[in-house]
Motif scaffolding. Structure first.
Motif, PDB file in Angstrom:
ATOM      1  N   GLY A   8       0.797  -1.227   0.000  1.00 40.73           N
ATOM      2  CA  GLY A   8       0.000   0.000   0.000  1.00 40.73           C
ATOM      3  C   GLY A   8       0.829   1.276   0.000  1.00 40.73           C
ATOM      4  O   GLY A   8       0.522   2.227  -0.718  1.00 40.73           O
ATOM      5  N   SER A  37      -1.030  -4.347  -3.609  1.00 42.08           N
ATOM      6  CA  SER A  37      -2.027  -4.175  -2.533  1.00 42.08           C
ATOM      7  C   SER A  37      -2.945  -3.001  -2.847  1.00 42.08           C
ATOM      8  O   SER A  37      -2.729  -2.264  -3.798  1.00 42.08           O
ATOM      9  CB  SER A  37      -1.342  -3.812  -1.215  1.00 42.08           C
ATOM     10  OG  SER A  37      -0.412  -4.744  -0.835  1.00 42.08           O
ATOM     11  N   GLU A 199      -2.717  -7.702   5.509  1.00 38.75           N
ATOM     12  CA  GLU A 199      -1.337  -7.693   5.013  1.00 38.75           C
ATOM     13  C   GLU A 199      -1.010  -8.923   4.170  1.00 38.75           C
ATOM     14  O   GLU A 199       0.147  -9.287   4.003  1.00 38.75           O
ATOM     15  CB  GLU A 199      -0.321  -7.548   6.164  1.00 38.75           C
ATOM     16  CG  GLU A 199      -0.552  -6.355   7.074  1.00 38.75           C
ATOM     17  CD  GLU A 199      -0.568  -5.022   6.354  1.00 38.75           C
ATOM     18  OE1 GLU A 199       0.168  -4.869   5.369  1.00 38.75           O
ATOM     19  OE2 GLU A 199      -1.337  -4.139   6.769  1.00 38.75           O
TER      20      GLU A 199
END
Ligand code: ASP
Ligand code: MG
Length: 419
Positions: A8, A37, A199
């Motif tokens: 991210g 992500s 995650e």
């Protein structure tokens, strides 16, 4: 073939995405699968619009608008051609997300996956479109048709046989050397969306590396490599250059945020080395997880987990904490998919340290309060130190109250009051 993973933080702005494009451009001569992500803190935002979570429809709409604006501002800055078909695709995804999040709440874990998965669908659509628009031609692959899991929502269990088959048939027939796909999300046999746990994009990259027999895998981070502590918590960090596979598994298990706990096992099985490199300094060495005997350099390693809750569970009938009681407690934890970070029992009480989550805490209470008395402390920090000594412990604890401590030969864990 190589597998890259961008998290991210590496795609949280137009500038960051331009940087990703520059990195990818350096590797176009070999087949490359890029796992991405959700952008920035998108997953955190989407967790707040899961059906049943927002306090009001108004709140929900505000958050979704914020999400749309965030992505469209970045897209506006990236695309020279404002008529690029990517904008239409993004609008379609925002519409679908709105529809999913407005649904009546059913099962929280199921609803969660149907909603938060949009973070990765949106990020990869935007980035794949952008790369194509600047001449880095690539194919966008829906990873839900590749990574197969069971229906264990919020933490799907991967069916490696089916995934290997799908990965090889889907990805080898593409007429592009460069694949852009999603981390974190997967699909069931019925075609329903699942996720692999928070995650989880690192794990996605590792699953694909394993299934495609990658030459190596690289996780691109905002740190120079695998550090001996998270720089957010610790001033003088040391980069660990080499990490044995097993050490990396232990560290990730204790919560080293640099990689997801499930990441290492699949690549270890095939001896695939995992590089951790800085997207801010792509030509620097970084760290390598591989078949080494010990970490190098050998130095204490620290792992901090904030926002912990300590729950002490005592049977109401004054029975001891024995196997039957533990069985009841663990059945509830398993049912709710809750990961225990530390546990300890005494004759009359069983203590658990968990990541704090209000919804799950309510569910634990609902299920246990008829039989047990629950007492808890919140706002705690869990510290794990490998290769510790007493001086290091004293420095880190710094006079705070220790609520729970465990030690083995190499590792100590301390649950302390936050400052
Ligand atoms: N977007 C997901 C998360 O924030 C997965 C990931 O970033 O790896 O948890
Ligand atoms: Mg992330």
């Amino acid at each position: 073939m190589k597998v890259f993973k961008f998290g991210g933080a590496s795609v949280n702005s137009a500038e960051a995405i331009r940087n990703v494009a520059e990195i990818v451009r350096q590797y176009l001569e070999t087949p490359l699968v890029v796992v991405i992500s959700a952008m920035g803190k998108t997953t955190n935002l989407l967790e707040k619009v899961v059906p049943g979570v927002p306090a009001s429809d108004n709140d929900r709409r505000k958050l979704l608008q914020q999400n749309t604006d965030y992505h469209l501002t970045i897209a506006d800055s990236l695309f020279a051609d404002k008529g690029d078909p990517t904008f239409g695709r993004l609008r379609e995804l925002f519409g679908q997300l709105d529809e999913v999040s407005a649904r009546k709440a059913t099962n929280y874990n199921f609803d969660y996956d149907q909603t938060v998965s949009f973070g990765e669908l949106i990020s990869t659509t935007l980035i794949s479109g952008y790369l194509n628009s600047v001449g880095i031609s690539n194919v966008w692959v829906d990873v839900r048709d590749v990574i197969r899991t069971n229906e264990n929502y919020r933490e799907g269990i991967v069916d490696f046989d089916t995934t290997r088959r799908q990965a090889n048939s889907q990805l080898s027939t593409l007429n592009s050397q460069l694949v852009i796909t999603q981390g974190f999300i997967a699909g069931t046999a019925a075609g329903t969306t699942t996720t692999l746990g928070r995650e989880g994009s690192d794990y996605s990259a590792s699953i694909l590396s394993y299934c495609l027999d990658a030459d190596n895998m690289t996780i691109w981070k905002d740190v120079p490599g695998f550090l001996n502590a998270d720089p957010k918590f610790f001033a003088n960090t040391i980069k660990i250059n080499k990490i044995p596979f097993n050490e990396a598994i232990e560290l990730a298990y204790y919560g080293a945020s640099v990689i997801h706990p499930k990441t290492v096992k699949p690549i270890q099985n095939k001896g695939i080395q995992l590089n951790i490199k800085s997207f801010l300094d792509p030509s620097a060495d970084g760290s390598v997880i591989g078949p080494f005997d010990s970490i190098e350099p050998l130095t204490p390693l620290y792992i901090f987990k904030n926002n912990q809750i300590l729950i002490s569970i005592q049977p109401k009938d004054f029975s001891f904490i024995a196997e039957e009681n533990l069985q009841t407690i663990f059945a509830v934890l398993a049912e709710l998919n809750i990961r225990v970070n530390l546990m300890q029992n005494s004759a009359l009480s069983f203590s658990l340290c968990l990541d704090y989550n209000e919804i799950l805490l309510d569910k634990i209470r609902e299920r246990l309060e008829s039989q047990f008395r629950l007492v808890y402390n919140t706002g705690l920090q869990l510290i794990t130190i490998r290769y510790y000594n007493q001086q290091i412990i004293d420095e880190i604890v710094d006079g705070r109250t220790i609520l729970l401590q465990q030690r083995s030969r190499t590792t100590t864990q301390l649950l302390v009051d936050s400052k």
